[in-house]
Design a protein around this motif. Structure first.
Motif, PDB file in Angstrom:
ATOM      1  N   GLU A   1       0.705  -1.292   0.252  1.00 14.65           N
ATOM      2  CA  GLU A   1      -0.084   0.012   0.017  1.00 14.65           C
ATOM      3  C   GLU A   1       0.768   1.445   0.069  1.00 14.65           C
ATOM      4  O   GLU A   1       0.579   2.260  -0.691  1.00 14.65           O
ATOM      5  N   LEU A   2       1.932   1.378   0.629  1.00  9.81           N
ATOM      6  CA  LEU A   2       2.971   2.518   0.723  1.00  9.81           C
ATOM      7  C   LEU A   2       3.320   2.570  -0.819  1.00  9.81           C
ATOM      8  O   LEU A   2       3.711   3.756  -1.136  1.00  9.81           O
ATOM      9  N   ALA A   3       3.550   1.472  -1.548  1.00 11.18           N
ATOM     10  CA  ALA A   3       3.951   1.667  -2.843  1.00 11.18           C
ATOM     11  C   ALA A   3       2.843   1.749  -4.152  1.00 11.18           C
ATOM     12  O   ALA A   3       3.193   1.972  -5.043  1.00 11.18           O
ATOM     13  N   PHE A   4       1.677   1.817  -3.424  1.00 14.45           N
ATOM     14  CA  PHE A   4       0.418   1.965  -4.472  1.00 14.45           C
ATOM     15  C   PHE A   4       0.573   3.270  -5.358  1.00 14.45           C
ATOM     16  O   PHE A   4       0.687   4.456  -4.858  1.00 14.45           O
ATOM     17  N   ARG A   5       0.024   2.942  -6.575  1.00 11.63           N
ATOM     18  CA  ARG A   5       0.057   4.101  -7.468  1.00 11.63           C
ATOM     19  C   ARG A   5      -1.352   4.212  -8.198  1.00 11.63           C
ATOM     20  O   ARG A   5      -1.535   3.158  -8.548  1.00 11.63           O
TER      21      ARG A   5
ATOM     22  N   GLY B   1       4.469   6.282   0.114  1.00 10.82           N
ATOM     23  CA  GLY B   1       5.789   6.341   0.641  1.00 10.82           C
ATOM     24  C   GLY B   1       6.696   7.214   0.256  1.00 10.82           C
ATOM     25  O   GLY B   1       7.675   7.837   0.560  1.00 10.82           O
ATOM     26  N   TRP B   2       6.718   7.642  -1.299  1.00 11.29           N
ATOM     27  CA  TRP B   2       7.518   8.429  -1.959  1.00 11.29           C
ATOM     28  C   TRP B   2       6.938   9.817  -1.122  1.00 11.29           C
ATOM     29  O   TRP B   2       7.873  10.567  -0.879  1.00 11.29           O
TER      30      TRP B   2
ATOM     31  N   GLY C   1       5.893   1.249   7.245  1.00  9.06           N
ATOM     32  CA  GLY C   1       5.645   2.578   7.542  1.00  9.06           C
ATOM     33  C   GLY C   1       6.345   3.061   8.766  1.00  9.06           C
ATOM     34  O   GLY C   1       6.764   4.259   8.998  1.00  9.06           O
ATOM     35  N   ASP C   2       6.859   2.025   9.872  1.00  8.67           N
ATOM     36  CA  ASP C   2       7.665   2.467  10.833  1.00  8.67           C
ATOM     37  C   ASP C   2       8.792   3.313  10.229  1.00  8.67           C
ATOM     38  O   ASP C   2       9.584   4.202  11.066  1.00  8.67           O
ATOM     39  N   LEU C   3       9.471   2.632   9.352  1.00  3.60           N
ATOM     40  CA  LEU C   3      10.669   3.152   8.789  1.00  3.60           C
ATOM     41  C   LEU C   3      10.515   4.551   8.354  1.00  3.60           C
ATOM     42  O   LEU C   3      11.275   5.530   8.780  1.00  3.60           O
TER      43      LEU C   3
END
Length: 171
Positions: A29-33, A42-43, A101-103
């Motif tokens: 999900e952090l990488a979803f576009r 993420g970006w 997400g913690d990172l």
């Protein structure tokens, strides 16, 4: 409320939005576009943290948290350590992948703490200091800090919008 208190309150709003945008999202999900050229959560969070780190470290006269505290190695991105994401192509956006997400929030929180320490050191008169003469008119410290704040809040809002889309897709 003095200027340092006001800026501290404003920068705290970024932290709230960043954490709520990232909380509970998976790596995928952090990488979803939403399309092949769109930014990811993420970006967006990495970029807003890098901008804040880069710009505040410069005016504070200290090293960036990214390299000083080894976040560049923890992220392990295929980018130059000085890269903050400005002008990234769709391929470069895709190269910013994070393991959790913690990172992301860990790095953002470290940058936030450095920013708050700097803001607490400021007096009102400091904001008139010219920090960048490449622009016309030259950029003052106050204008730079507001510029970072504005940019970061916009990107945090974009990440929050993407989170909403992702949660709707989950059902």
């Amino acid at each position: 409320m003095n200027t340092a208190d006001l800026l501290t309150e404003a920068y705290g709003r970024i932290k709230e939005v960043v954490h709520s945008a990232v909380d509970g999202l998976t790596t995928d999900e952090l990488a979803f576009r939403v399309d092949p050229e769109a930014n990811t959560v993420g970006w967006l969070v990495w970029h807003l943290a890098r901008v804040q780190d880069d710009h505040v470290a410069e005016v504070a006269g200290r090293p960036q948290t990214w390299t000083e505290d080894g976040w560049d190695k923890r992220f392990g991105l295929p980018l130059d350590t000085a890269d903050i994401g400005y002008g990234h192509s769709p391929q470069e956006v895709a190269s910013v992948t994070v393991s959790s997400g913690d990172l992301l929030t860990g790095y953002y929180d470290a940058v936030h703490e450095q920013t708050l320490a700097y803001l607490r050191s400021l007096a009102d008169a400091d904001l008139d200091q010219v920090v960048d003469r490449r622009w016309n008119p030259p950029v003052t410290l106050g204008a730079r800090l507001v510029s970072v704040l504005s940019d970061d809040l916009q990107h945090a809002g974009q990440a929050a919008l993407l989170r909403g889309i992702l949660l709707r897709r989950r059902g």
